[in-house]
Scaffold this motif. Structure first.
Motif, PDB file in Angstrom:
ATOM      1  N   TRP A 171      83.364  20.397  43.036  1.00 21.32           N
ATOM      2  CA  TRP A 171      84.497  21.016  43.734  1.00 21.32           C
ATOM      3  C   TRP A 171      85.343  21.673  42.656  1.00 21.32           C
ATOM      4  O   TRP A 171      86.032  20.999  41.915  1.00 21.32           O
ATOM      5  CB  TRP A 171      85.296  19.957  44.493  1.00 21.32           C
ATOM      6  CG  TRP A 171      86.449  20.515  45.286  1.00 21.32           C
ATOM      7  CD1 TRP A 171      87.775  20.340  45.035  1.00 21.32           C
ATOM      8  CD2 TRP A 171      86.369  21.335  46.463  1.00 21.32           C
ATOM      9  NE1 TRP A 171      88.531  20.991  45.964  1.00 21.32           N
ATOM     10  CE2 TRP A 171      87.690  21.613  46.860  1.00 21.32           C
ATOM     11  CE3 TRP A 171      85.312  21.864  47.193  1.00 21.32           C
ATOM     12  CZ2 TRP A 171      87.979  22.400  47.977  1.00 21.32           C
ATOM     13  CZ3 TRP A 171      85.602  22.648  48.312  1.00 21.32           C
ATOM     14  CH2 TRP A 171      86.917  22.911  48.687  1.00 21.32           C
ATOM     15  N   ARG A 174      85.290  19.752  39.287  1.00 22.47           N
ATOM     16  CA  ARG A 174      85.186  18.300  39.420  1.00 22.47           C
ATOM     17  C   ARG A 174      83.878  17.905  40.108  1.00 22.47           C
ATOM     18  O   ARG A 174      83.566  18.397  41.190  1.00 22.47           O
ATOM     19  CB  ARG A 174      86.375  17.778  40.227  1.00 22.47           C
ATOM     20  CG  ARG A 174      86.406  16.270  40.350  1.00 22.47           C
ATOM     21  CD  ARG A 174      87.676  15.831  41.056  1.00 22.47           C
ATOM     22  NE  ARG A 174      87.633  14.418  41.414  1.00 22.47           N
ATOM     23  CZ  ARG A 174      88.556  13.805  42.135  1.00 22.47           C
ATOM     24  NH1 ARG A 174      89.602  14.481  42.574  1.00 22.47           N
ATOM     25  NH2 ARG A 174      88.448  12.524  42.419  1.00 22.47           N
ATOM     26  N   THR A 176      81.551  15.660  42.329  1.00 24.63           N
ATOM     27  CA  THR A 176      81.818  14.786  43.475  1.00 24.63           C
ATOM     28  C   THR A 176      80.619  14.847  44.420  1.00 24.63           C
ATOM     29  O   THR A 176      79.533  15.247  44.019  1.00 24.63           O
ATOM     30  CB  THR A 176      83.130  15.214  44.176  1.00 24.63           C
ATOM     31  OG1 THR A 176      83.432  14.289  45.225  1.00 24.63           O
ATOM     32  CG2 THR A 176      83.038  16.623  44.745  1.00 24.63           C
ATOM     33  N   HIS A 180      82.756  13.562  50.263  1.00 25.06           N
ATOM     34  CA  HIS A 180      84.100  13.395  49.708  1.00 25.06           C
ATOM     35  C   HIS A 180      84.890  14.699  49.765  1.00 25.06           C
ATOM     36  O   HIS A 180      86.118  14.683  49.942  1.00 25.06           O
ATOM     37  CB  HIS A 180      84.007  12.884  48.266  1.00 25.06           C
ATOM     38  CG  HIS A 180      85.314  12.421  47.698  1.00 25.06           C
ATOM     39  ND1 HIS A 180      85.988  11.322  48.164  1.00 25.06           N
ATOM     40  CD2 HIS A 180      86.086  12.939  46.699  1.00 25.06           C
ATOM     41  CE1 HIS A 180      87.113  11.161  47.469  1.00 25.06           C
ATOM     42  NE2 HIS A 180      87.194  12.134  46.587  1.00 25.06           N
ATOM     43  N   VAL A 181      84.200  15.823  49.609  1.00 29.13           N
ATOM     44  CA  VAL A 181      84.866  17.120  49.743  1.00 29.13           C
ATOM     45  C   VAL A 181      85.551  17.222  51.102  1.00 29.13           C
ATOM     46  O   VAL A 181      86.716  17.623  51.217  1.00 29.13           O
ATOM     47  CB  VAL A 181      83.858  18.275  49.548  1.00 29.13           C
ATOM     48  CG1 VAL A 181      84.439  19.608  50.015  1.00 29.13           C
ATOM     49  CG2 VAL A 181      83.441  18.374  48.081  1.00 29.13           C
ATOM     50  N   ASN A 184      88.411  14.338  51.613  1.00 26.98           N
ATOM     51  CA  ASN A 184      89.615  14.386  50.791  1.00 26.98           C
ATOM     52  C   ASN A 184      89.943  15.742  50.187  1.00 26.98           C
ATOM     53  O   ASN A 184      91.092  16.192  50.246  1.00 26.98           O
ATOM     54  CB  ASN A 184      89.497  13.388  49.625  1.00 26.98           C
ATOM     55  CG  ASN A 184      89.407  11.952  50.065  1.00 26.98           C
ATOM     56  OD1 ASN A 184      88.337  11.482  50.435  1.00 26.98           O
ATOM     57  ND2 ASN A 184      90.522  11.247  50.022  1.00 26.98           N
ATOM     58  N   MET A 185      88.952  16.376  49.560  1.00 27.27           N
ATOM     59  CA  MET A 185      89.283  17.435  48.611  1.00 27.27           C
ATOM     60  C   MET A 185      89.763  18.724  49.253  1.00 27.27           C
ATOM     61  O   MET A 185      90.614  19.419  48.688  1.00 27.27           O
ATOM     62  CB  MET A 185      88.103  17.681  47.680  1.00 27.27           C
ATOM     63  CG  MET A 185      87.882  16.512  46.746  1.00 27.27           C
ATOM     64  SD  MET A 185      86.531  16.764  45.589  1.00 27.27           S
ATOM     65  CE  MET A 185      86.959  15.552  44.348  1.00 27.27           C
ATOM     66  N   GLU A 188      93.373  17.845  50.043  1.00 27.05           N
ATOM     67  CA  GLU A 188      94.173  17.735  48.818  1.00 27.05           C
ATOM     68  C   GLU A 188      94.416  19.102  48.187  1.00 27.05           C
ATOM     69  O   GLU A 188      95.532  19.402  47.738  1.00 27.05           O
ATOM     70  CB  GLU A 188      93.474  16.812  47.822  1.00 27.05           C
ATOM     71  CG  GLU A 188      93.488  15.349  48.236  1.00 27.05           C
ATOM     72  CD  GLU A 188      92.642  14.474  47.315  1.00 27.05           C
ATOM     73  OE1 GLU A 188      92.090  15.008  46.332  1.00 27.05           O
ATOM     74  OE2 GLU A 188      92.533  13.270  47.588  1.00 27.05           O
ATOM     75  N   SER A 189      93.382  19.944  48.150  1.00 26.43           N
ATOM     76  CA  SER A 189      93.533  21.280  47.555  1.00 26.43           C
ATOM     77  C   SER A 189      94.482  22.136  48.380  1.00 26.43           C
ATOM     78  O   SER A 189      95.300  22.885  47.835  1.00 26.43           O
ATOM     79  CB  SER A 189      92.170  21.967  47.438  1.00 26.43           C
ATOM     80  OG  SER A 189      91.334  21.266  46.535  1.00 26.43           O
TER      81      SER A 189
END
Length: 297
Positions: A171, A174, A176, A180-181, A184-185, A188-189
């Protein structure tokens, strides 16, 4: 509910804040779903929810909506209730075929769990003069969490890659995994890039979209066919469809996901969070419609 159970729930919520990489929508996603839901609760449902919440929640359902992710380390049996594995590349969902755990035990999946905890809450409210045999606080928290989970597309993913958990990607810079992308990601982004690192600003933007851009969709989102109290099967079918169209597409193992993927998938995530919130509220409103309150030790 006994005081010792409230203490355990409070400890579980505290532990959740300390454990990275929780599965399910991340904590921000579950908080968002439940915060949106609270705005659509009827008066009856709002009273009933506050009655059942643990003291540590201080009347805020959103504060305990990630509880089920932590409790899975204590309630090992609950792990399979967070997702559904579907046949690889079929891009469809069928309850009788897909709703089971790895041992083949039927009804052990997220759609089965939503139906089960809905029935637990309803049975207690239909017979309010009898002390419930169920832990209704946990039933409420499980239901609220699982309605969030079923709206994350990769919680209704392919069996072989475990809903994207075994697909390693980057991502941006990062390393991962694809699951999980989506947990969360992306959220979060978005919070960092578009909402000044303030989750409440993202929630407010989604709420505005619901009342403005998606206002004509609210009734269809809320509705269940055949007068059902909960109807998770269509939500699961939507998720596997979105997983195939958006989550898995252009996300091969070893790929790097950057702006093109992020900006085209963010609207999908935001709409699923909105649908999850509206549908959670609608389900709780049906469960607690004009029913007397219950007593729980």
């Amino acid at each position: 509910m006994g005081g010792s159970e409230f203490v355990w729930i409070g400890k579980a919520i505290l532990l959740l804040q300390l454990i990275p990489g929780i599965l399910g929508w991340g904590k921000d996603g579950h908080y968002t779903v439940c915060k949106i839901a609270q705005g659509y609760l009827s008066e009856d449902a709002s009273v009933a929810v506050k009655e059942l919440l643990p003291d540590s929640a201080q009347g805020d359902l959103a504060s305990v909506c990630s509880w089920a992710d932590e409790i899975r380390f204590h309630y090992h049996w609950s792990g399979p209730l967070h997702y559904i594995d579907t046949p690889d590349f079929r891009c469809n969902y069928n309850y009788s075929r897909d709703c089971h755990n790895s041992a083949g035990q039927k009804n052990m999946c997220v759609t089965g769990a939503i139906s089960n905890y809905t029935l637990q809450l309803m049975s207690a409210y239909k017979d309010s003069n009898t002390e419930s045999k169920y832990n209704l606080t946990e039933a409420l928290m499980f239901l609220s969490h699982f309605i969030g989970d079923i709206h994350q597309p990769l919680h209704v993913g392919f069996t072989k890659d475990e809903g994207g958990n075994t697909i390693t990607v980057r991502w941006y810079r990062r390393k991962t995994n694809l699951h999980h992308v989506w947990d969360n990601m992306i959220i979060e982004s978005a919070v960092k890039m578009f909402y000044g690192s303030d989750l409440s600003m993202m929630i407010q933007a989604i709420q505005r979209n619901i009342t403005d851009g998606w206002s004509n969709d609210i009734l269809p989102w809320e509705s269940c066919s055949l007068d059902q109290t909960a109807c998770p099967d269509p939500y699961a079918s939507e998720s596997i469809n979105l997983a195939c169209k958006f989550a898995y597409r252009n996300a091969a193992p070893g790929s790097t996901l950057e702006d093109d993927y992020f900006l085209s998938r963010l609207p999908v995530v935001e709409k699923r969070l909105a649908q999850g919130g509206v549908r959670l509220a609608a389900t709780l409103n049906r469960i607690f419609a004009s029913q007397p309150s219950i007593s729980q030790e």
